[in-house]
Design an enzyme around this catalytic site. Sequence first.
Site, PDB file in Angstrom:
ATOM      1  N   GLU A 160      -6.393  29.998   0.260  1.00 22.27           N
ATOM      2  CA  GLU A 160      -7.519  30.678   0.901  1.00 22.27           C
ATOM      3  C   GLU A 160      -8.863  30.119   0.440  1.00 22.27           C
ATOM      4  O   GLU A 160      -9.809  30.043   1.239  1.00 22.27           O
ATOM      5  CB  GLU A 160      -7.436  32.176   0.581  1.00 22.27           C
ATOM      6  CG  GLU A 160      -8.397  33.044   1.389  1.00 22.27           C
ATOM      7  CD  GLU A 160      -8.160  34.524   1.125  1.00 22.27           C
ATOM      8  OE1 GLU A 160      -9.133  35.282   1.241  1.00 22.27           O
ATOM      9  OE2 GLU A 160      -7.011  34.915   0.812  1.00 22.27           O
ATOM     10  N   ASP A 161      -8.967  29.698  -0.834  1.00 26.89           N
ATOM     11  CA  ASP A 161     -10.274  29.376  -1.401  1.00 26.89           C
ATOM     12  C   ASP A 161     -10.464  27.914  -1.801  1.00 26.89           C
ATOM     13  O   ASP A 161     -11.539  27.542  -2.282  1.00 26.89           O
ATOM     14  CB  ASP A 161     -10.520  30.249  -2.654  1.00 26.89           C
ATOM     15  CG  ASP A 161     -10.591  31.731  -2.319  1.00 26.89           C
ATOM     16  OD1 ASP A 161     -10.851  32.049  -1.142  1.00 26.89           O
ATOM     17  OD2 ASP A 161     -10.382  32.559  -3.228  1.00 26.89           O
TER      18      ASP A 161
END
Length: 630
Positions: free
Chosen positions: A86-87
């Site tokens: 996600e990051d």
Amino acid sequence: MEEEYTIRINESVEALFRTMEQRVSPEELAQIKAAYALASEAHRNQKRKTGEPYIIHPIAVARIVAEELMLGANPVIAAFLHDVVEDTTFTMKDIEERFGKDVAFLVGVVTKQKKEHYEMSRQLDNFKQMLDSLHYDIRAILLKLADRLHNMRTLDSMQPHKQMKIAGETDYFYAPLANRLGLYSIKTELENLSMKFRCPHEYNHMMRLLEQDRRQDKTTLDSFTDRIRTILSHLDYPVRVESTYRMPYSLWRKMKKTHTDFHHLEHRHFTNIIFPDGLPSTEKNTCLQIYSLLTDVFEEKPGGISNYLDNPKENGYQSFHVHLLSDHGKWEEVHISSERMIRNSKLGCTSSRTEDSIKRWIEKFRSVLQDIANNTQGDIFIDNVVSSFYNDDIMVFTPKGKPVVLPQRATALDFAFEIHSRVGEHAKYARINGSLCSVKTVLHRGDCIEIGCSDDSTPQPDWQDCVLTYKAKRFLRNYFAKCPRPHYHRCPLCNPMPGDEVIGFREADKTTTVHKRDCPAVIRLASQYGDSIVSVNFIGCPTILYPVAIHIKAVDRYHLLNDFIDCITNRLHLSIDRLETYTNDAIVNCTIWFEVHSFNELQDIIAHIGEIDGVDEVQQVKVEASNKTI
């Protein structure tokens, strides 16, 4: 500062490695270390809102998974990697190639999906994505709970509006989910952290009251627990006796529910008596032995026993509860449990229960989720999931002794629909512990319920406000969706019914309200907003009944009241809701409330009653507006 962070990070991750080394193979431990190395590299230049290195968060989540939830290697690996996709620039393919499909699946469930258009909303879609993982594996939900728990523990650094969003999600969704999974300690912590950030003033006020209560009750509570230790000191096995104060959120919720202030709230604390595992006697016999010794000395509150040994809660909680009168004149709540029960209360569905029992629980969860998904859309999906699984539960019984688990505050109607949809559809009355009751009566743990049915009894609109279970809500929603819907609103002042001389008034929201033509309200509206007056065709429906009341004045005689009732119930086959009558100097004044299909039917009844011997006058009197489906 960076050096301090490095020391802290190294100490924390080494503690985790030591924990996992005790229960995984050397190959699995190597994979865990490789996952940490990848996470450390991926998050190297990232900071949390607190200013700390971001890697502190994955380490903390991994430690919750390893130490508090006692899960295996792959969930710990996934915990290290849960924010990588996600990051950072790493992909799911990278995860799968390095750590396998199982880890990739777990990471995928907790990775928020970015979409152009969300089916419901970003939050609700993420809830649904996580719940869908139960079709495959419960570990993904446990991983998400660990992630949420650490986020809540470090929520101080967020802006107030962000705190409210995250705390609201936690209170509505994650804390009840933890409860349903049997993770009592995690559920309690999530609830209280949510309250702390949603309502900080109330939370701090409750904390002050609790601290004051602890100080004031310390002497009497110590005396009570010391006496218990003395009573049980002659047993062949050691017991632990501990007093525990309930947390602010639990007490605050109980205060709201019972409309009681803190100082008049019962059982702000309880006493745990914990005996070791592996005794020659069964756990139940050991609990009863301790109970017997205590009640030889302390007075027992009548009806104060809750046996969660034979009938565990839906989330698996077991214990034996009893209320005892202390020397200081207070009823004290005492829980008698084994070490296994305490461990299960902490670890819930991850504890040492059998694979078969966990499988049955997941199958039930999965089948209901699928049913809800197939029959509801949008945010109603999540509301139905919450009402179906995230309530504290009670166990009640059929007359033949079959146990039925229902949400707390469920009614006899919920019970009827749980037995079978036909039983719910035609429920007319209930017998609860032998007493005749309304089907809308709220049930309590241990009640024995019998449902009386009749083919002419059908669901009423207010039933939808009296049920909690998804099964009952779904049936009633579908039932009323098929019923003819009135095209108009009825004026609550004049209560028109089909057959009355009526007129319509078009409201600002484009709906039409039907009035009798002599209604003062419509006369006023016609003089001010004449263009909004419209003709309406107010036609009756055989499934709709309208409440009416008539007043009868007559000369008293033998069988007079019986003739009134016979005219309404036997001749016209209508049910009487209420009847009031009094006689003064041989003059009878009687008011009868019942329901009719139309104005013409009412006039027919008035005409028939007017012909009864001794009746002097019959007239309609005003009742509150409502309509009832049959």
